[in-house]
Design a protein around this motif. Structure first.
Motif, PDB file in Angstrom:
ATOM      1  N   SER A 115       0.858  -1.163   0.000  1.00  0.00           N
ATOM      2  CA  SER A 115       0.000   0.000   0.000  1.00  0.00           C
ATOM      3  C   SER A 115       0.908   1.231   0.000  1.00  0.00           C
ATOM      4  CB  SER A 115      -0.946  -0.022   1.204  1.00  0.00           C
ATOM      5  OG  SER A 115      -1.958   0.969   1.079  1.00  0.00           O
ATOM      6  N   CYS A 159      -6.322   2.343   2.683  1.00  0.00           N
ATOM      7  CA  CYS A 159      -6.072   3.276   1.579  1.00  0.00           C
ATOM      8  C   CYS A 159      -7.052   2.957   0.461  1.00  0.00           C
ATOM      9  CB  CYS A 159      -4.630   3.102   1.103  1.00  0.00           C
ATOM     10  SG  CYS A 159      -4.076   4.316  -0.105  1.00  0.00           S
ATOM     11  N   ASN A 162      -6.488   2.153  -3.332  1.00  0.00           N
ATOM     12  CA  ASN A 162      -5.179   1.781  -2.820  1.00  0.00           C
ATOM     13  C   ASN A 162      -4.064   2.286  -3.724  1.00  0.00           C
ATOM     14  OD1 ASN A 162      -3.375   0.382  -1.028  1.00  0.00           O
ATOM     15  ND2 ASN A 162      -3.110  -1.144  -2.645  1.00  0.00           N
ATOM     16  N   ASP A 190      -7.871   6.458   4.155  1.00  0.00           N
ATOM     17  CA  ASP A 190      -7.023   7.351   3.376  1.00  0.00           C
ATOM     18  C   ASP A 190      -7.614   7.505   1.977  1.00  0.00           C
ATOM     19  OD1 ASP A 190      -5.027   8.650   1.992  1.00  0.00           O
ATOM     20  OD2 ASP A 190      -3.390   7.443   2.807  1.00  0.00           O
TER      21      ASP A 190
END
Length: 363
Positions: A115, A159, A162, A190
Protein backbone atom coordinates in the motif's frame (compact mmCIF):
# COMPACT_ATOMS: atom_id res chain seq x y z
CA UNK A 1 34.52 10.59 28.58
CA UNK A 2 32.86 8.33 26.01
CA UNK A 3 35.09 6.85 23.33
CA UNK A 4 32.29 6.96 20.78
CA UNK A 5 33.32 8.79 17.62
CA UNK A 6 29.85 9.67 16.38
CA UNK A 7 26.62 10.86 18.01
CA UNK A 8 24.19 8.15 19.09
CA UNK A 9 21.04 7.78 17.01
CA UNK A 10 17.91 5.70 17.34
CA UNK A 11 18.46 2.05 16.48
CA UNK A 12 15.52 2.12 14.05
CA UNK A 13 17.65 4.20 11.67
CA UNK A 14 20.01 1.24 11.19
CA UNK A 15 17.28 -0.60 9.28
CA UNK A 16 15.48 2.42 7.91
CA UNK A 17 15.28 3.23 4.20
CA UNK A 18 14.31 6.84 3.58
CA UNK A 19 11.41 7.75 1.28
CA UNK A 20 12.48 8.23 -2.32
CA UNK A 21 10.39 10.58 -4.47
CA UNK A 22 9.55 9.83 -8.09
CA UNK A 23 12.48 10.49 -10.37
CA UNK A 24 12.79 12.53 -13.55
CA UNK A 25 14.49 10.97 -16.60
CA UNK A 26 15.43 12.34 -20.02
CA UNK A 27 15.68 10.38 -23.27
CA UNK A 28 18.61 10.79 -25.67
CA UNK A 29 16.32 13.01 -27.76
CA UNK A 30 15.68 15.27 -24.78
CA UNK A 31 12.13 14.02 -24.01
CA UNK A 32 10.98 13.88 -20.39
CA UNK A 33 7.62 12.57 -19.20
CA UNK A 34 7.23 12.30 -15.41
CA UNK A 35 4.63 9.65 -14.62
CA UNK A 36 6.11 8.53 -11.32
CA UNK A 37 4.45 10.67 -8.65
CA UNK A 38 0.67 10.68 -9.32
CA UNK A 39 0.71 14.44 -9.85
CA UNK A 40 -1.92 16.37 -11.72
CA UNK A 41 -0.75 17.26 -15.23
CA UNK A 42 -2.46 20.64 -14.81
CA UNK A 43 -1.16 23.74 -13.08
CA UNK A 44 -3.30 25.74 -10.65
CA UNK A 45 -6.33 27.55 -12.01
CA UNK A 46 -5.96 31.33 -12.61
CA UNK A 47 -7.99 32.18 -9.50
CA UNK A 48 -5.70 29.99 -7.41
CA UNK A 49 -2.58 31.54 -8.94
CA UNK A 50 -3.97 34.97 -8.03
CA UNK A 51 -4.51 33.84 -4.44
CA UNK A 52 -0.97 32.46 -4.29
CA UNK A 53 0.44 35.74 -5.58
CA UNK A 54 -1.50 37.80 -3.06
CA UNK A 55 -0.44 35.57 -0.17
CA UNK A 56 3.18 35.63 -1.30
CA UNK A 57 3.34 39.36 -0.63
CA UNK A 58 2.95 38.69 3.09
CA UNK A 59 5.37 35.85 3.66
CA UNK A 60 7.40 38.03 6.01
CA UNK A 61 4.64 37.25 8.52
CA UNK A 62 3.96 33.93 10.21
CA UNK A 63 0.91 32.06 8.93
CA UNK A 64 -2.26 31.60 10.94
CA UNK A 65 -1.22 28.65 13.10
CA UNK A 66 -4.83 27.52 13.39
CA UNK A 67 -5.40 27.77 9.62
CA UNK A 68 -8.79 29.24 10.51
CA UNK A 69 -9.97 30.29 7.05
CA UNK A 70 -8.81 27.04 5.46
CA UNK A 71 -10.35 24.92 8.20
CA UNK A 72 -13.68 26.72 7.88
CA UNK A 73 -13.61 26.39 4.09
CA UNK A 74 -12.90 22.65 4.34
CA UNK A 75 -15.68 22.25 6.89
CA UNK A 76 -18.15 24.08 4.66
CA UNK A 77 -17.09 22.06 1.62
CA UNK A 78 -17.41 18.74 3.47
CA UNK A 79 -20.60 19.71 5.27
CA UNK A 80 -19.14 19.15 8.74
CA UNK A 81 -18.50 21.34 11.81
CA UNK A 82 -15.13 23.08 11.88
CA UNK A 83 -14.09 21.24 15.05
CA UNK A 84 -14.22 17.99 13.04
CA UNK A 85 -11.32 19.18 10.84
CA UNK A 86 -7.55 19.02 11.37
CA UNK A 87 -5.04 20.19 8.77
CA UNK A 88 -1.40 19.34 8.19
CA UNK A 89 1.55 19.48 5.81
CA UNK A 90 0.10 17.19 3.15
CA UNK A 91 -1.70 13.95 3.96
CA UNK A 92 1.72 12.52 4.87
CA UNK A 93 2.07 15.24 7.49
CA UNK A 94 -1.38 14.43 8.87
CA UNK A 95 -0.45 10.74 8.89
CA UNK A 96 2.59 11.57 11.00
CA UNK A 97 0.37 13.63 13.32
CA UNK A 98 -1.98 10.65 13.67
CA UNK A 99 0.86 8.32 14.59
CA UNK A 100 2.28 10.79 17.07
CA UNK A 101 -1.14 10.85 18.74
CA UNK A 102 -1.68 7.08 19.01
CA UNK A 103 1.64 5.26 18.60
CA UNK A 104 4.18 4.26 21.22
CA UNK A 105 6.46 1.27 21.86
CA UNK A 106 4.37 -1.88 22.13
CA UNK A 107 1.52 -0.49 20.03
CA UNK A 108 0.65 -1.99 16.64
CA UNK A 109 -0.48 -0.34 13.41
CA UNK A 110 -2.16 -2.50 10.77
CA UNK A 111 -2.13 -1.76 7.05
CA UNK A 112 -2.34 -3.62 3.76
CA UNK A 113 0.77 -4.38 1.75
CA UNK A 114 1.60 -3.32 -0.75
CA UNK A 115 0.00 0.00 0.00
CA UNK A 116 1.19 3.60 0.42
CA UNK A 117 4.95 3.38 0.86
CA UNK A 118 5.07 6.05 3.57
CA UNK A 119 3.12 3.88 6.03
CA UNK A 120 5.99 1.58 7.08
CA UNK A 121 8.44 4.48 7.25
CA UNK A 122 6.25 6.62 9.48
CA UNK A 123 5.14 3.70 11.63
CA UNK A 124 8.77 2.70 12.26
CA UNK A 125 9.71 6.25 13.23
CA UNK A 126 6.73 6.46 15.60
CA UNK A 127 8.06 3.58 17.70
CA UNK A 128 5.06 1.36 16.98
CA UNK A 129 5.16 -2.04 15.28
CA UNK A 130 3.79 -2.28 11.77
CA UNK A 131 1.58 -5.27 10.92
CA UNK A 132 1.38 -5.80 7.15
CA UNK A 133 -1.53 -7.78 5.70
CA UNK A 134 -1.00 -9.01 2.12
CA UNK A 135 -3.32 -7.81 -0.62
CA UNK A 136 -5.74 -10.27 -2.17
CA UNK A 137 -6.33 -9.84 -5.91
CA UNK A 138 -4.49 -6.51 -5.73
CA UNK A 139 -6.88 -5.04 -3.15
CA UNK A 140 -7.32 -4.89 0.61
CA UNK A 141 -8.20 -8.18 2.29
CA UNK A 142 -10.39 -6.60 4.93
CA UNK A 143 -11.30 -9.91 6.53
CA UNK A 144 -7.64 -10.71 7.10
CA UNK A 145 -7.00 -7.17 8.30
CA UNK A 146 -9.77 -7.46 10.88
CA UNK A 147 -8.31 -10.81 11.97
CA UNK A 148 -4.93 -9.10 12.45
CA UNK A 149 -6.28 -6.64 15.02
CA UNK A 150 -5.24 -7.38 18.61
CA UNK A 151 -5.56 -5.57 21.92
CA UNK A 152 -2.28 -3.85 21.00
CA UNK A 153 -3.65 -2.38 17.75
CA UNK A 154 -4.05 1.38 17.98
CA UNK A 155 -4.63 2.28 14.33
CA UNK A 156 -5.57 0.67 11.02
CA UNK A 157 -4.93 2.34 7.66
CA UNK A 158 -7.28 1.58 4.76
CA UNK A 159 -6.07 3.28 1.58
CA UNK A 160 -9.08 3.57 -0.70
CA UNK A 161 -8.36 3.61 -3.63
CA UNK A 162 -5.18 1.78 -2.82
CA UNK A 163 -1.82 3.22 -3.79
CA UNK A 164 -0.16 1.75 -5.88
CA UNK A 165 -2.69 -0.75 -7.24
CA UNK A 166 -5.62 1.65 -7.79
CA UNK A 167 -8.18 -0.87 -6.54
CA UNK A 168 -10.98 0.13 -4.18
CA UNK A 169 -13.08 -1.63 -1.57
CA UNK A 170 -16.83 -1.17 -1.72
CA UNK A 171 -19.37 -0.09 0.83
CA UNK A 172 -20.68 -3.48 2.02
CA UNK A 173 -17.27 -4.97 2.70
CA UNK A 174 -15.96 -1.76 4.23
CA UNK A 175 -18.92 -1.44 6.59
CA UNK A 176 -18.62 -5.10 7.58
CA UNK A 177 -14.96 -4.49 8.37
CA UNK A 178 -15.68 -1.35 10.39
CA UNK A 179 -18.26 -3.28 12.41
CA UNK A 180 -15.53 -5.72 13.47
CA UNK A 181 -13.02 -3.09 14.60
CA UNK A 182 -12.98 -2.47 18.38
CA UNK A 183 -14.27 0.94 19.41
CA UNK A 184 -10.91 1.89 20.93
CA UNK A 185 -8.99 1.26 17.70
CA UNK A 186 -8.79 4.16 15.25
CA UNK A 187 -9.43 3.43 11.55
CA UNK A 188 -8.01 5.93 9.06
CA UNK A 189 -9.66 5.84 5.65
CA UNK A 190 -7.02 7.35 3.38
CA UNK A 191 -8.92 8.91 0.46
CA UNK A 192 -6.11 10.78 -1.29
CA UNK A 193 -7.62 9.85 -4.67
CA UNK A 194 -11.30 10.25 -3.79
CA UNK A 195 -12.03 12.69 -6.65
CA UNK A 196 -11.11 10.09 -9.30
CA UNK A 197 -13.58 7.41 -8.14
CA UNK A 198 -16.38 6.58 -10.56
CA UNK A 199 -17.63 3.31 -9.05
CA UNK A 200 -20.86 4.19 -7.23
CA UNK A 201 -20.34 1.25 -4.86
CA UNK A 202 -17.19 2.82 -3.43
CA UNK A 203 -18.40 4.96 -0.52
CA UNK A 204 -17.47 8.52 0.30
CA UNK A 205 -15.88 8.25 3.74
CA UNK A 206 -17.71 11.36 4.87
CA UNK A 207 -20.95 9.35 4.71
CA UNK A 208 -19.53 6.70 7.04
CA UNK A 209 -17.86 8.48 9.93
CA UNK A 210 -20.96 10.18 11.41
CA UNK A 211 -21.92 7.35 13.77
CA UNK A 212 -18.41 5.88 14.03
CA UNK A 213 -16.29 7.87 16.52
CA UNK A 214 -13.25 5.69 15.74
CA UNK A 215 -13.24 6.47 11.99
CA UNK A 216 -11.17 9.31 10.52
CA UNK A 217 -11.14 10.43 6.87
CA UNK A 218 -7.85 11.56 5.37
CA UNK A 219 -7.63 13.70 2.21
CA UNK A 220 -5.19 15.90 0.32
CA UNK A 221 -4.90 18.86 -2.03
CA UNK A 222 -1.89 17.29 -3.75
CA UNK A 223 -3.62 15.16 -6.36
CA UNK A 224 -6.87 16.31 -7.97
CA UNK A 225 -6.39 19.89 -6.76
CA UNK A 226 -2.92 20.08 -8.26
CA UNK A 227 -1.19 21.60 -5.21
CA UNK A 228 1.43 18.91 -4.56
CA UNK A 229 4.13 21.55 -4.25
CA UNK A 230 2.32 23.40 -1.46
CA UNK A 231 1.67 20.43 0.85
CA UNK A 232 -1.84 20.59 2.30
CA UNK A 233 -3.69 17.64 3.77
CA UNK A 234 -6.62 17.38 6.14
CA UNK A 235 -8.53 14.99 8.33
CA UNK A 236 -12.23 14.82 9.16
CA UNK A 237 -13.22 12.99 12.33
CA UNK A 238 -15.22 13.32 15.51
CA UNK A 239 -14.06 16.23 17.72
CA UNK A 240 -12.27 14.04 20.27
CA UNK A 241 -10.13 12.59 17.46
CA UNK A 242 -9.59 15.84 15.55
CA UNK A 243 -8.63 17.70 18.74
CA UNK A 244 -6.09 15.03 19.68
CA UNK A 245 -4.56 15.20 16.21
CA UNK A 246 -4.34 18.99 16.32
CA UNK A 247 -2.27 18.72 19.52
CA UNK A 248 0.52 17.07 17.51
CA UNK A 249 0.58 19.78 14.83
CA UNK A 250 4.07 21.16 14.14
CA UNK A 251 3.59 24.94 14.55
CA UNK A 252 3.23 26.90 11.30
CA UNK A 253 3.77 23.79 9.13
CA UNK A 254 0.88 24.74 6.81
CA UNK A 255 2.26 27.95 5.37
CA UNK A 256 0.25 31.04 4.50
CA UNK A 257 0.58 30.57 0.72
CA UNK A 258 -0.69 27.00 1.01
CA UNK A 259 -3.62 28.09 3.17
CA UNK A 260 -4.68 30.74 0.65
CA UNK A 261 -4.31 28.32 -2.25
CA UNK A 262 -6.41 25.71 -0.46
CA UNK A 263 -9.25 28.16 0.14
CA UNK A 264 -9.18 29.35 -3.46
CA UNK A 265 -9.06 25.79 -4.78
CA UNK A 266 -12.13 24.73 -2.83
CA UNK A 267 -14.00 27.75 -4.17
CA UNK A 268 -13.04 26.67 -7.71
CA UNK A 269 -13.96 23.01 -7.19
CA UNK A 270 -16.41 22.78 -10.08
CA UNK A 271 -13.79 24.06 -12.52
CA UNK A 272 -11.13 21.77 -11.07
CA UNK A 273 -13.36 18.72 -11.29
CA UNK A 274 -13.78 19.34 -15.03
CA UNK A 275 -10.05 18.73 -15.29
CA UNK A 276 -10.39 15.62 -13.13
CA UNK A 277 -12.98 14.27 -15.54
CA UNK A 278 -10.44 14.61 -18.34
CA UNK A 279 -7.91 12.63 -16.29
CA UNK A 280 -10.48 9.91 -15.64
CA UNK A 281 -11.17 9.61 -19.37
CA UNK A 282 -7.43 9.35 -20.04
CA UNK A 283 -7.12 6.74 -17.28
CA UNK A 284 -9.80 4.62 -18.91
CA UNK A 285 -8.18 5.07 -22.31
CA UNK A 286 -4.75 4.04 -21.03
CA UNK A 287 -6.03 1.00 -19.17
CA UNK A 288 -8.17 -0.03 -22.15
CA UNK A 289 -5.19 0.19 -24.50
CA UNK A 290 -3.03 -1.86 -22.14
CA UNK A 291 -5.66 -4.57 -21.70
CA UNK A 292 -6.26 -4.72 -25.45
CA UNK A 293 -2.54 -5.18 -25.92
CA UNK A 294 -2.47 -8.15 -23.56
CA UNK A 295 -1.45 -6.57 -20.26
CA UNK A 296 -3.13 -7.62 -17.01
CA UNK A 297 -4.21 -4.34 -15.40
CA UNK A 298 -6.52 -4.30 -12.37
CA UNK A 299 -9.49 -1.91 -12.49
CA UNK A 300 -8.36 1.42 -11.08
CA UNK A 301 -10.28 4.21 -9.38
CA UNK A 302 -7.23 6.47 -9.01
CA UNK A 303 -5.11 8.56 -11.38
CA UNK A 304 -2.67 5.76 -12.13
CA UNK A 305 -2.50 2.16 -13.37
CA UNK A 306 -0.65 -0.80 -11.88
CA UNK A 307 1.34 -3.40 -13.79
CA UNK A 308 2.28 -6.55 -11.88
CA UNK A 309 5.66 -7.29 -13.47
CA UNK A 310 7.37 -9.40 -10.82
CA UNK A 311 11.05 -9.95 -11.54
CA UNK A 312 10.85 -7.94 -14.76
CA UNK A 313 9.85 -4.74 -12.99
CA UNK A 314 13.22 -3.03 -13.18
CA UNK A 315 13.73 -4.17 -16.77
CA UNK A 316 10.46 -2.47 -17.67
CA UNK A 317 11.39 0.64 -15.71
CA UNK A 318 14.70 0.84 -17.56
CA UNK A 319 12.88 0.55 -20.89
CA UNK A 320 10.66 3.46 -19.88
CA UNK A 321 13.65 5.50 -18.70
CA UNK A 322 15.34 5.02 -22.06
CA UNK A 323 12.41 6.76 -23.72
CA UNK A 324 12.26 9.60 -21.19
CA UNK A 325 9.23 8.15 -19.38
CA UNK A 326 9.64 7.86 -15.61
CA UNK A 327 7.38 5.38 -13.82
CA UNK A 328 7.39 4.22 -10.20
CA UNK A 329 8.90 0.72 -9.96
CA UNK A 330 8.74 -1.49 -6.89
CA UNK A 331 11.48 -4.03 -7.48
CA UNK A 332 10.25 -7.60 -7.71
CA UNK A 333 6.61 -6.53 -7.65
CA UNK A 334 5.40 -4.10 -10.28
CA UNK A 335 5.24 -0.57 -11.60
CA UNK A 336 2.79 2.23 -10.94
CA UNK A 337 2.23 4.61 -13.84
CA UNK A 338 0.56 7.98 -13.31
CA UNK A 339 -1.96 9.35 -15.78
CA UNK A 340 -0.57 12.49 -17.36
CA UNK A 341 -1.41 14.49 -20.44
CA UNK A 342 -2.45 12.64 -23.62
CA UNK A 343 1.06 13.17 -25.02
CA UNK A 344 2.68 11.74 -21.89
CA UNK A 345 0.29 8.81 -21.84
CA UNK A 346 0.94 8.03 -25.50
CA UNK A 347 4.68 8.01 -24.83
CA UNK A 348 4.17 5.46 -22.06
CA UNK A 349 1.82 3.30 -24.14
CA UNK A 350 4.40 3.16 -26.91
CA UNK A 351 6.97 1.75 -24.48
CA UNK A 352 4.48 -0.73 -23.04
CA UNK A 353 3.48 -1.94 -26.49
CA UNK A 354 7.10 -2.52 -27.49
CA UNK A 355 8.02 -4.31 -24.25
CA UNK A 356 7.81 -8.14 -24.55
CA UNK A 357 4.91 -9.01 -22.28
CA UNK A 358 2.69 -11.61 -23.93
CA UNK A 359 2.69 -15.21 -22.74
CA UNK A 360 4.92 -14.65 -19.73
CA UNK A 361 4.15 -15.15 -16.07
CA UNK A 362 4.32 -12.09 -13.84
CA UNK A 363 3.17 -13.56 -10.55
Amino acid sequence: MSEATTPRFRSVLDRFVAYKPGKVVVSPEGRSFKLSSNESPHGPLPSVVDAIGAAARNVNRYPDNNATALTEEIASFCGVPADHVAVGCGSVGVTQMLLEAVAEPGAEVVYAWRSFEAYPLLVSLSGATGVQVPLRDETHDLTAMADAITDRTRLVFVCNPNNPTGTAVRRAELEAFLDRVPADCLVVLDEAYREYIRDDEVPDGLTLYGDRPNLAILRTFSKAYGLAGLRIGFLVAHPVVAESIRKTFLPFSVNSVAQAAGVASLRATDELLERVEGTVKERDRVRGALVEDGWAVPPTEANFVWLRLGERTMEFSDACDAQGVSVRPFAGEGARVSIGSPEENDAFLAVAKAFPHRNWRHD
